[in-house]
Design an enzyme around this catalytic site. Structure first.
Site, mmCIF file in Angstrom:
data_model
loop_
_atom_site.group_PDB
_atom_site.id
_atom_site.type_symbol
_atom_site.label_atom_id
_atom_site.label_comp_id
_atom_site.label_asym_id
_atom_site.label_seq_id
_atom_site.Cartn_x
_atom_site.Cartn_y
_atom_site.Cartn_z
ATOM 1 N N GLU A 50 5.600 -5.469 -4.131
ATOM 2 C CA GLU A 50 4.682 -4.968 -5.155
ATOM 3 C C GLU A 50 5.419 -3.887 -5.936
ATOM 4 O OE1 GLU A 50 0.389 -2.704 -5.481
ATOM 5 O OE2 GLU A 50 0.834 -3.836 -3.654
ATOM 6 N N ASP A 61 -4.365 6.128 -8.609
ATOM 7 C CA ASP A 61 -3.285 6.584 -7.741
ATOM 8 C C ASP A 61 -3.445 8.035 -7.318
ATOM 9 O OD1 ASP A 61 -1.421 4.303 -7.584
ATOM 10 O OD2 ASP A 61 -1.401 4.507 -9.760
#
Length: 262
Positions: A50, A61
Site C-alpha cells: 500500500e 491520518d
C-alpha cells in the site's frame, strides 16, 4: 481483466494463509528509497504493497502519517513521481500495489488521466479515502480497481451499498478515528468482520491501529489480510535517509509477516 490483487488473494486462499499489507508514503524520505523499501518489504514477506500518495491535508491520518506526507511533499514528490516509483518497482516485482490517496490530488491531475497513467505505471488498486461510492469517478474498463472502506459505524444496509461497487478486497477500518498505533485492537473486531462477511464474499483486510506482531496475529485470526502502516512509517521517520533505515524496516516487517502467515 487480469488483476494482481485477485491473483494474490486466490493464492493466499489456496495456501490457507493470511496476507500482510504494509503501508509506506511515496517519497518519504525520497522516491529512490521508496523503491528500495517496496522491494525490501516484499522480500520481508509483504503480499500487497500500500503506497501513499502524499497530500497536504490528509484528514484520515494521524500525526505519524501526516508528517510523512509533509516530508515527502517538502522533498518535491509529485503524482508523476510516485507513478515513476511504481514503474521502477515493476522492473523487479509483480507485487500488487494499491495507491492510498485522497480525491483532491486525483481531481487536480484529472480523474481519467490519473486512472490511465496509474494503470500504465503498474498500479492495481486505488484506495480513495474521501470518495463515497455515490460520487465514484470510476476506474474505467481497465484492470485498475477501487478498494472500498468500511468503518465500525457503517450500518448493514450501507455495507451492502458500498460492497456493490467494491473489487479486489474490502478495507475494514478497525476503529473510529485516524491512523496511528494503538495499545490494543478493538474488541468489536470479530463481530464486525462476521457481519461484513454476511454481505460480501470479497477478502477483508483490516487496518488502522495495528502496530506489533501480537496485534497482527490476533487480527489475522479473523481477517483475510492485515494492514500495518504507522508503525512502519515511524521507523522510516526515525532512521530517515540512512543506510540502516531499510534494514530496520525490513526486520520489523519480517516479524509482522511471520506472525500473520503463521
Amino acid at each position: 481483466m487480469h488483476n494482481r490483487i485477485d491473483d494474490c488473494f486466490a493464492r493466499l486462499r489456496k495456501e490457507e494463509r493470511k496476507g500482510f499489507i504494509p503501508y509506506i508514503c511515496g517519497g518519504d524520505p525520497t522516491l529512490k528509497k521508496t523503491v528500495e523499501l517496496g522491494l525490501a518489504l516484499e522480500k520481508a514477506g509483504a503480499d500487497v504493497l500500500e503506497l501513499g500518495l502524499p497530500f497536504s491535508d490528509p484528514l484520515a491520518d494521524g500525526i505519524v502519517n501526516q508528517l510523512a506526507a509533509q516530508r515527502s511533499l517538502a522533498a518535491g514528490t509529485s503524482v508523476r513521481g510516485v507513478f515513476n516509483c511504481v514503474r521502477e518497482i515493476r522492473r523487479q516485482s509483480q507485487i500488487p500495489i494499491v495507491l492510498y490517496s485522497y480525491l483532491n490530488p486525483i481531481f487536480q491531475f484529472g480523474a481519467d488521466k490519473f486512472h490511465r497513467e496509474a494503470e500504465n505505471a503498474g498500479v492495481d488498486g486505488l484506495l480513495i479515502l474521501d470518495l463515497p461510492p455515490e460520487e465514484d469517478i470510476g476506474p474505467g474498463a481497465g484492470s485498475l480497481v477501487h478498494i472500498r472502506l468500511i468503518a465500525p459505524t457503517t450500518p448493514p444496509d450501507r455495507m451492502e451499498k458500498i460492497e456493490e461497487s467494491a473489487k479486489g478486497f474490502l478495507y475494514y477500518v478497525s476503529r473510529e478515528g485516524v491512523t496511528g498505533a494503538r495499545d490494543s485492537i478493538a474488541t468489536s473486531l470479530p463481530e464486525k468482520i462476521a457481519e461484513l462477511r454476511k454481505v460480501s464474499n470479497l477478502p477483508i483486510a483490516v487496518g488502522f491501529g495495528i502496530s506489533n506482531a501480537e496485534q497482527a496475529r490476533e487480527v489475522a485470526e479473523h481477517a483475510d489480510a492485515v494492514v500495518v502502516g504507522s508503525a512502519i512509517v515511524d521507523l522510516i521517520a526515525r532512521h530517515g535517509d540512512t543506510s540502516e533505515m531499510v534494514k530496520k524496516v525490513s526486520a520489523f516487517a519480517a516479524q509482522i509477516a511471520d506472525a500473520i502467515h503463521r
